[in-house]
Structures are given as C-alpha cells and as structure tokens.
Design a protein around this motif. Structure first.
Motif, PDB file in Angstrom:
ATOM      1  N   GLU A 155     -48.895   6.182 -36.441  1.00 57.76           N
ATOM      2  CA  GLU A 155     -48.341   4.876 -36.091  1.00 57.76           C
ATOM      3  C   GLU A 155     -48.547   4.517 -34.629  1.00 57.76           C
ATOM      4  N   GLY A 156     -48.929   5.476 -33.796  1.00 54.12           N
ATOM      5  CA  GLY A 156     -49.171   5.204 -32.382  1.00 54.12           C
ATOM      6  C   GLY A 156     -48.638   6.318 -31.502  1.00 54.12           C
ATOM      7  N   GLU A 157     -48.810   6.136 -30.204  1.00 56.26           N
ATOM      8  CA  GLU A 157     -48.375   7.142 -29.228  1.00 56.26           C
ATOM      9  C   GLU A 157     -46.868   7.355 -29.297  1.00 56.26           C
ATOM     10  N   ARG A 158     -46.484   8.597 -29.049  1.00 56.72           N
ATOM     11  CA  ARG A 158     -45.062   8.965 -29.063  1.00 56.72           C
ATOM     12  C   ARG A 158     -44.809  10.023 -27.995  1.00 56.72           C
ATOM     13  N   SER A 159     -43.597  10.019 -27.474  1.00 56.50           N
ATOM     14  CA  SER A 159     -43.162  11.073 -26.547  1.00 56.50           C
ATOM     15  C   SER A 159     -42.595  12.232 -27.357  1.00 56.50           C
ATOM     16  N   VAL A 160     -42.396  13.359 -26.692  1.00 55.07           N
ATOM     17  CA  VAL A 160     -41.786  14.517 -27.347  1.00 55.07           C
ATOM     18  C   VAL A 160     -40.405  14.147 -27.875  1.00 55.07           C
ATOM     19  N   GLY A 161     -39.640  13.441 -27.073  1.00 55.16           N
ATOM     20  CA  GLY A 161     -38.297  13.026 -27.497  1.00 55.16           C
ATOM     21  C   GLY A 161     -38.330  12.141 -28.733  1.00 55.16           C
ATOM     22  N   ASP A 162     -39.252  11.178 -28.756  1.00 56.42           N
ATOM     23  CA  ASP A 162     -39.397  10.312 -29.930  1.00 56.42           C
ATOM     24  C   ASP A 162     -39.757  11.131 -31.164  1.00 56.42           C
ATOM     25  N   LEU A 163     -40.722  12.029 -31.001  1.00 60.60           N
ATOM     26  CA  LEU A 163     -41.148  12.854 -32.135  1.00 60.60           C
ATOM     27  C   LEU A 163     -40.028  13.753 -32.622  1.00 60.60           C
ATOM     28  N   ALA A 164     -39.250  14.294 -31.697  1.00 54.52           N
ATOM     29  CA  ALA A 164     -38.116  15.148 -32.088  1.00 54.52           C
ATOM     30  C   ALA A 164     -37.117  14.349 -32.915  1.00 54.52           C
ATOM     31  N   ARG A 165     -36.814  13.159 -32.465  1.00 53.85           N
ATOM     32  CA  ARG A 165     -35.860  12.303 -33.181  1.00 53.85           C
ATOM     33  C   ARG A 165     -36.403  11.908 -34.550  1.00 53.85           C
ATOM     34  N   LEU A 166     -37.662  11.518 -34.612  1.00 52.78           N
ATOM     35  CA  LEU A 166     -38.263  11.053 -35.862  1.00 52.78           C
ATOM     36  C   LEU A 166     -38.451  12.167 -36.885  1.00 52.78           C
ATOM     37  N   THR A 167     -38.637  13.393 -36.425  1.00 51.11           N
ATOM     38  CA  THR A 167     -38.892  14.516 -37.335  1.00 51.11           C
ATOM     39  C   THR A 167     -37.669  15.397 -37.548  1.00 51.11           C
ATOM     40  N   ASP A 168     -36.579  15.091 -36.852  1.00 51.08           N
ATOM     41  CA  ASP A 168     -35.352  15.886 -36.931  1.00 51.08           C
ATOM     42  C   ASP A 168     -35.616  17.340 -36.510  1.00 51.08           C
ATOM     43  N   MET A 169     -36.382  17.464 -35.428  1.00 50.77           N
ATOM     44  CA  MET A 169     -36.698  18.783 -34.867  1.00 50.77           C
ATOM     45  C   MET A 169     -36.180  18.832 -33.435  1.00 50.77           C
ATOM     46  N   ARG A 170     -36.032  20.047 -32.918  1.00 52.90           N
ATOM     47  CA  ARG A 170     -35.679  20.198 -31.504  1.00 52.90           C
ATOM     48  C   ARG A 170     -36.906  19.906 -30.650  1.00 52.90           C
ATOM     49  N   GLU A 171     -36.669  19.397 -29.447  1.00 52.26           N
ATOM     50  CA  GLU A 171     -37.777  19.074 -28.555  1.00 52.26           C
ATOM     51  C   GLU A 171     -38.636  20.291 -28.248  1.00 52.26           C
ATOM     52  N   THR A 172     -38.007  21.453 -28.121  1.00 55.15           N
ATOM     53  CA  THR A 172     -38.788  22.661 -27.840  1.00 55.15           C
ATOM     54  C   THR A 172     -39.736  22.985 -28.994  1.00 55.15           C
ATOM     55  N   ALA A 173     -39.269  22.791 -30.224  1.00 57.08           N
ATOM     56  CA  ALA A 173     -40.117  23.043 -31.390  1.00 57.08           C
ATOM     57  C   ALA A 173     -41.274  22.041 -31.441  1.00 57.08           C
ATOM     58  N   VAL A 174     -40.981  20.784 -31.144  1.00 59.57           N
ATOM     59  CA  VAL A 174     -42.029  19.755 -31.120  1.00 59.57           C
ATOM     60  C   VAL A 174     -43.054  20.100 -30.038  1.00 59.57           C
ATOM     61  N   SER A 175     -42.576  20.494 -28.875  1.00 57.25           N
ATOM     62  CA  SER A 175     -43.473  20.852 -27.769  1.00 57.25           C
ATOM     63  C   SER A 175     -44.387  22.011 -28.145  1.00 57.25           C
TER      64      SER A 175
END
Length: 113
Positions: free
Chosen positions: A34-54
């Motif tokens: 859908e487009g560019e996302r920050s780590v925080g956005d991805l964490a929120r959208l995927t219901d994951m912790r930011e460290t896991a997304v990173s």
C-alpha cells in the motif's frame, strides 16, 4: 533456457519464496504494498512489537526486498524490488481485498480436508 540456468533460477526463486513465506514478514510486506510505512506504523498494523518488526525488516533489507528512506526523524520502508512488488501485489489483490473483487480466488484455510 538451458537446464543449468533453469536450475540456478529455480534455486534463487526458492530462496526468495522461503523469505516471503514467513507469516510475520508476509504481513509486513503486504502492508508495504500500500506504500511506505515506518516501523511504528507496521507494528500497529501487524499487531507486532516494534523490535520484532525491526528484526524482520533487517532481514528483508539484507535480502534487498525492502529499502529505507529517511524523512526527518523517521525511517520509512518501501518495497525495493519490482518483481517482488508485482508478486505481492498479486497476492494482495487475490487474498487481502474484499471478496467481491476476489471472486474465484482460492480461499486461505487453516487445514485441508
């Protein structure tokens, strides 16, 4: 195409598919369709912790699948490979959009009867 070249291509594609087949990475990548996302956005959208997304983004960066872009204090991630973007676009359109646009698509089920 010679068998050697086909074999080499098959091996590269199999490695790519292994990388894409991880459920958490696939969730992240589907959101990047859908487009560019920050780590925080991805964490929120995927219901994951930011460290896991990173951690997942770091692997995807190493594989050249995603690329970062700094914007002020934020780092935004995007799909970096057109071939992967096209493949994920197909998967997204087939499995992640409302059912009326995916008529005829095979449903994703947890078990096969």
């Amino acid at each position: 195409m010679k068998i050697e070249a086909m074999t080499e291509t098959a091996e590269r594609v199999a490695e790519l598919m292994k990388t894409l087949s991880h459920p958490k990475r696939l969730l992240i990548l589907c959101n990047l369709v859908e487009g560019e996302r920050s780590v925080g956005d991805l964490a929120r959208l995927t219901d994951m912790r930011e460290t896991a997304v990173s951690q997942q983004l770091a692997l995807l960066r190493r594989e050249g699948i995603v690329a970062p872009r700094r914007e002020a204090q934020s780092i935004l991630y995007r799909l970096a490979r057109p071939d992967v973007a096209e493949l994920l676009g197909f998967l997204y359109a087939t499995y992640c959009t409302p059912s009326e646009t995916t008529e005829g698509a095979a449903p994703i089920t947890e078990s096969v009867a």
